[in-house]
Write an enzyme that holds these catalytic residues in place. Structure first.
Site, PDB file in Angstrom:
ATOM      1  N   CYS A 299       4.753  -6.068  15.835  1.00  0.00           N
ATOM      2  CA  CYS A 299       4.009  -5.091  16.658  1.00  0.00           C
ATOM      3  C   CYS A 299       2.734  -5.611  16.874  1.00  0.00           C
ATOM      4  O   CYS A 299       2.186  -5.953  15.878  1.00  0.00           O
ATOM      5  CB  CYS A 299       4.345  -3.551  16.398  1.00  0.00           C
TER       6      CYS A 299
ATOM      7  N   GLU B 206       0.911  -1.133   0.065  1.00  0.00           N
ATOM      8  CA  GLU B 206      -0.061  -0.003  -0.030  1.00  0.00           C
ATOM      9  C   GLU B 206       0.697   1.224   0.115  1.00  0.00           C
ATOM     10  O   GLU B 206       1.922   1.451   0.463  1.00  0.00           O
ATOM     11  CB  GLU B 206      -0.890   0.118   1.148  1.00  0.00           C
TER      12      GLU B 206
ATOM     13  N   CYS C 150       5.601  -7.658   7.286  1.00  0.00           N
ATOM     14  CA  CYS C 150       6.837  -7.202   8.326  1.00  0.00           C
ATOM     15  C   CYS C 150       6.848  -8.403   9.182  1.00  0.00           C
ATOM     16  O   CYS C 150       5.872  -9.050   9.903  1.00  0.00           O
ATOM     17  CB  CYS C 150       6.098  -5.991   8.841  1.00  0.00           C
TER      18      CYS C 150
ATOM     19  N   CYS D 237      -1.068   1.501   8.629  1.00  0.00           N
ATOM     20  CA  CYS D 237      -0.301   0.904   7.709  1.00  0.00           C
ATOM     21  C   CYS D 237      -0.727  -0.622   7.536  1.00  0.00           C
ATOM     22  O   CYS D 237      -1.059  -1.216   8.901  1.00  0.00           O
ATOM     23  CB  CYS D 237       1.157   0.934   7.651  1.00  0.00           C
TER      24      CYS D 237
ATOM     25  N   CYS E 189      -0.204  -3.932  15.121  1.00  0.00           N
ATOM     26  CA  CYS E 189      -0.115  -3.489  13.674  1.00  0.00           C
ATOM     27  C   CYS E 189      -0.736  -4.514  12.802  1.00  0.00           C
ATOM     28  O   CYS E 189      -0.386  -5.676  13.114  1.00  0.00           O
ATOM     29  CB  CYS E 189       1.122  -3.070  13.552  1.00  0.00           C
TER      30      CYS E 189
ATOM     31  N   CYS F 290       2.937   8.153   1.677  1.00  0.00           N
ATOM     32  CA  CYS F 290       3.553   7.193   2.581  1.00  0.00           C
ATOM     33  C   CYS F 290       3.655   5.952   1.833  1.00  0.00           C
ATOM     34  O   CYS F 290       2.791   5.391   1.567  1.00  0.00           O
ATOM     35  CB  CYS F 290       2.415   7.024   3.723  1.00  0.00           C
TER      36      CYS F 290
HETATM   37  N1  SAH Z   1       8.018  -0.103  10.558  1.00  0.00           N
HETATM   38  C1  SAH Z   1       8.085   1.077  10.753  1.00  0.00           C
HETATM   39  C2  SAH Z   1       7.557   2.049   9.473  1.00  0.00           C
HETATM   40  C3  SAH Z   1       5.975   1.671   9.066  1.00  0.00           C
HETATM   41  S1  SAH Z   1       4.962   1.553  10.304  1.00  0.00           S
HETATM   42  C4  SAH Z   1       7.794   1.730  11.728  1.00  0.00           C
HETATM   43  O1  SAH Z   1       7.149   0.802  12.820  1.00  0.00           O
HETATM   44  O2  SAH Z   1       8.100   2.667  12.064  1.00  0.00           O
HETATM   45  C5  SAH Z   1       4.358   3.324  10.304  1.00  0.00           C
HETATM   46  C6  SAH Z   1       3.718   3.724  11.632  1.00  0.00           C
HETATM   47  O3  SAH Z   1       2.193   3.461  11.754  1.00  0.00           O
HETATM   48  C7  SAH Z   1       4.322   3.401  12.853  1.00  0.00           C
HETATM   49  O4  SAH Z   1       4.695   4.298  13.709  1.00  0.00           O
HETATM   50  C8  SAH Z   1       3.411   2.217  13.428  1.00  0.00           C
HETATM   51  O5  SAH Z   1       3.668   1.842  14.847  1.00  0.00           O
HETATM   52  C9  SAH Z   1       2.278   3.027  13.153  1.00  0.00           C
HETATM   53  N2  SAH Z   1       0.986   2.016  13.189  1.00  0.00           N
HETATM   54  C10 SAH Z   1       0.711   0.969  13.024  1.00  0.00           C
HETATM   55  N3  SAH Z   1      -0.438   0.459  13.261  1.00  0.00           N
HETATM   56  C11 SAH Z   1      -1.015   1.440  13.670  1.00  0.00           C
HETATM   57  C12 SAH Z   1      -2.570   1.408  13.664  1.00  0.00           C
HETATM   58  N4  SAH Z   1      -3.398   0.674  14.043  1.00  0.00           N
HETATM   59  N5  SAH Z   1      -2.914   2.950  14.439  1.00  0.00           N
HETATM   60  C13 SAH Z   1      -1.837   3.877  14.297  1.00  0.00           C
HETATM   61  N6  SAH Z   1      -0.706   3.654  13.928  1.00  0.00           N
HETATM   62  C14 SAH Z   1      -0.157   2.685  13.606  1.00  0.00           C
HETATM   63 FE1  SF4 Z   2       6.259  -3.862  11.219  1.00  0.00          FE
HETATM   64 FE2  SF4 Z   2       3.932  -2.665  11.910  1.00  0.00          FE
HETATM   65 FE3  SF4 Z   2       5.716  -2.977  13.659  1.00  0.00          FE
HETATM   66 FE4  SF4 Z   2       6.309  -1.128  11.684  1.00  0.00          FE
HETATM   67  S1  SF4 Z   2       4.796  -1.107  13.338  1.00  0.00           S
HETATM   68  S2  SF4 Z   2       7.864  -2.607  12.581  1.00  0.00           S
HETATM   69  S3  SF4 Z   2       5.440  -2.103  10.258  1.00  0.00           S
HETATM   70  S4  SF4 Z   2       4.678  -4.515  12.712  1.00  0.00           S
END
Ligand code: SAH
Ligand code: SF4
Length: 388
Positions: A121, A89, A117, A370, A124, A110
């Site tokens: 996390c 995306e 990934c 994301c 996410c 973005c």
């Molecule tokens: N992997 C990298 C970059 C991609 S994620 C990272 O984690 O920084 C981009 C951002 O979106 C990150 O700060 C992540 O923690 C956040 N994110 C992921 N899931 C989310 C959600 N459900 N609501 C809001 N932010 C979210």
């Molecule tokens: Fe991966 Fe999502 Fe964690 Fe970023 S926030 S490192 S995209 S699992």
């Protein structure tokens, strides 16, 4: 397999085409980076023989639009189908000086760096189905080109077009054979915050970003490119030693090991002390301000008591803080706190003397966080094929 032309630099392209005048090479690069050509045939003013030579050595991969969500003047989300069928995306966000950009920005894009990934996390959507593969440099840079190509035939930009924007296929004005440094593209601000962990695909990301930044390439200023990491310390150290002034954002989301460790497995490998030390080194070395991202998740990290350790880290790093109310993800239990709770937390951080923005997500309704659109589409597809 042929190399994609977007993996070439001006120098490597010149070396591939001995005897071709430099202006011809610049013409080809202009087609690729300014006019977002998706085939050799589009390069109408490049001699056929040269196009054939190029086609025998190089490919131009395409990102196919699988879905677009969103309306004019708001956040728009693109789901791309890659040549192997995998999906990633990009999210196009209209100018919002309060975020990463400044008043002169037109659109922020973005972009994703991986399919899925591996970092897992807990909150996410990108990591829910694990990691599939790294994106090639062209698949990263190509997201910018493909969005702009799409936008040229759809009414996305209510502002008058930039003086030097050229629709794909339109005749090239005199003097525009080469890329224009500092050109005002539709996308002039990039955040590497889509699917995937950028630092885990570091080499490919750098090839893509250097081309997007180069005067012969995308012409997007390095300071307009923000790389976000979940805290992969070796990547932060490596970035600190690069010549380009790319910006750094850290997905902190927890200001103590206890809280962060609960939601981000990466914290076991690189605990806060190590992460903060790497960031401090980055700041000292680059003299650039970094951004700490902090998603607010109800009952996890939104207690005002957590503002105190967050302020301490931000103060030590002289960082600004972006507070982002959590976007709910289908199938995950986490919730966004009430607007009042978000405000209270933001006030507590600001009271600590830290510059903090509370970003009320524009794209909540279109799965803008994301990984969410891909997840939903893949589940729809799976349901369709299993007849569920
Ligand atoms: N992997 C990298 C970059 C991609 S994620 C990272 O984690 O920084 C981009 C951002 O979106 C990150 O700060 C992540 O923690 C956040 N994110 C992921 N899931 C989310 C959600 N459900 N609501 C809001 N932010 C979210
Ligand atoms: Fe991966 Fe999502 Fe964690 Fe970023 S926030 S490192 S995209 S699992």
């Amino acid at each position: 397999m042929l190399t994609d032309i977007r993996h070439e630099t001006r120098e490597t392209l010149l070396a591939r085409l001995p005897g071709e005048p430099a202006y011809r090479v610049d013409q080809v690069l202009g087609w690729v980076w300014q006019r977002r050509a998706a085939s050799w045939d589009e390069m109408t003013n490049v001699p056929r023989a040269l196009r054939e030579t190029l086609a025998s050595q190089l490919s131009i991969g395409r990102l196919e639009v699988a879905r677009v969500q969103g309306a004019q003047d708001t956040t728009r989300k693109f789901l791309w189908r890659l040549p192997d069928g995998a999906m990633v995306e990009s999210v196009l966000i209209p100018a919002n000086p309060a975020l990463y950009g400044d008043a002169a920005d037109r659109h922020t894009l973005c972009v994703s760096t991986q399919v899925g990934c591996a970092y897992g996390c807990r909150f996410c959507a990108s990591g829910l189905d694990g990691w599939k593969r790294n994106l090639a440099p062209w698949e990263i840079a190509g997201q910018v080109l493909a969005v702009e190509r799409w936008a040229a035939t759809h009414d996305v930009d209510p502002a008058p077009p930039a003086a030097n924007s050229i629709a794909p296929g339109a005749p090239l004005p005199p003097g525009r054979a080469a890329a224009t440094p500092g050109s005002r593209r539709l996308v002039n601000n990039l955040v590497i915050m889509g699917m995937g962990e950028p630092m885990a695909n570091y080499g490919n990301l750098m090839v893509a970003l250097r081309a997007l930044n180069a005067p012969w390439g995308g012409g997007i200023g390095a300071r307009k490119i923000t790389i976000s990491t979940s805290g992969v310390v070796p990547g932060i150290r490596r970035l600190a030693s690069e010549p380009e002034q790319f910006q750094l954002a850290i997905s902190l989301h927890g200001a103590t090991d206890e809280v962060r460790g609960r939601i981000m497995p990466v914290n076991r490998k690189h605990p806060l002390q190590e992460l903060v030390a790497a960031c401090a080194e980055y700041v000292a070395r680059r003299g650039r301000m970094i951004t700490l991202e902090y998603i607010l998740i109800e009952g996890v990290n939104d207690d005002v008591a957590q503002a105190e350790p967050l302020v301490a880290i931000a103060r030590q790093l002289r960082a600004k803080v972006n507070l982002i109310p959590y976007n709910t993800v289908e199938g995950l239990e986490w919730k966004r706190p009430s607007p009042e709770a978000c405000r209270r937390f933001a006030d507590a951080v600001q009271a600590g003397g830290i510059t903090a923005t509370l970003r009320m997500e524009k794209g909540h309704d279109i799965d803008a966080a994301c990984g969410q659109l891909r997840l939903r589409t893949e589940r729809d597809l799976a349901a369709a094929t299993t007849g569920a």
